[in-house]
Design an enzyme around this catalytic site. Structure first.
Site: not given
Length: 289
Positions: A115, A229
């Site tokens: 991320e 995720e």
């Protein structure tokens, strides 16, 4: 294969989870499997920069010795300046880590510095810390770590260039791209954070995955795609949200999905209500091992 030719995702994708219920990662994963009545052969977990956790890895390997679970580890360089990685100051650590990962009997998927296109982790250029100076330094650090692992003969280890579903902070995912020869797998993390007044989700599961799927598969012509995720906030449509994910016929290069099973910023748990639990039980019974 085009989207129109894809079978339902549940029939062609391995599913798994990060499960945080208050015990050890292995205990919590077992508890979630028992709750769902199904195997979750993608074991997602998180690690700071310390030596390979042989205890957790051994617990994962013991789930199914004949067909080991995928070990999806998010490797997070907390309190580490990427300049030290680039200079070689952390080479010894990464050699030891890769040597430990090499001993795992199954596949190790490493979400390294995940991320980065957000602004909430110190390894992101948009973060307020000075752990990384620019995207070029990030790329150099990535290539150094991957090179060390390959030099250790860790052929079971695949490095996942895993982004957030949206760019946040002004530095897009593509700015971090280290080159296709240094990336084994591409992927995305993302969530539906809530619902509007009419009960519609802010984003569907396909909308979480789709934009970054297109961008990242354009950067790498052959790499598989994973969801590192994914989760959905509690609400009346949560069960239907997950059912639509299982039934999706899009994303032909998507091979693995890992849920985030924890009540954290929102209640992302797969059993936060009975209807959602029933959906997961029904569809995961059909999912491949």
């Amino acid at each position: 294969m085009t989207d129109d030719e894809c079978p339902e995702l549940v029939t062609r994708c391995r599913f798994g989870a990060w499960s945080a219920l208050g015990g050890t990662p292995v205990e919590d994963h077992r508890a979630l499997e028992a709750r769902l009545g199904a195997a979750l052969p993608v074991f997602s977990w998180f690690s700071a920069l310390h030596d390979w956790d042989a205890g957790t890895a051994g617990g994962i390997a013991a789930f199914d010795p004949a067909d080991p679970y995928d070990c999806m580890v998010c490797l997070e360089p907390w309190d580490t300046r990427l300049a030290d990685v680039v200079s070689g100051a952390r080479d010894g650590y990464f050699r030891r880590w890769a040597g430990g990962a090499r001993a795992y009997p199954g596949r190790v998927l490493v979400r390294l510095m995940h991320e980065a296109n957000g602004n909430w982790y110190p390894w992101s250029v948009a973060h307020e810390s000075d752990a990384v100076t620019d995207p070029e330094q990030w790329q150099e650090a990535w290539r150094r770590v991957v090179g060390i692992a390959r030099g250790q003969g860790a052929t079971n280890v695949a490095f996942v260039f895993c982004t957030n579903t949206n760019d946040v902070g002004g530095v897009p995912a593509e700015a971090y791209w280290p080159g296709a020869e240094w990336v084994d797998v591409v992927g995305v993390d993302g969530y539906n954070w809530g619902w509007d007044a009419a009960g519609r989700p802010q984003v569907t599961a396909e909308q979480v995955i789709g934009p970054m799927y297109r961008r990242l598969t354009a950067l790498h012509p052959t790499a598989e795609f994973v969801v590192g995720e994914i989760g959905c906030a509690a609400g009346p449509g949560k069960a239907a949200w997950h059912e639509a994910l299982y039934r999706s016929r899009r994303f032909p290069r998507l091979t693995r999905v890992a849920y985030f099973h924890e009540a954290k910023e929102q209640d992302w748990r797969l059993d936060s209500d009975e209807a959602t639990l029933r959906v997961h039980r029904r569809y995961l019974a059909r999912a491949p091992r």
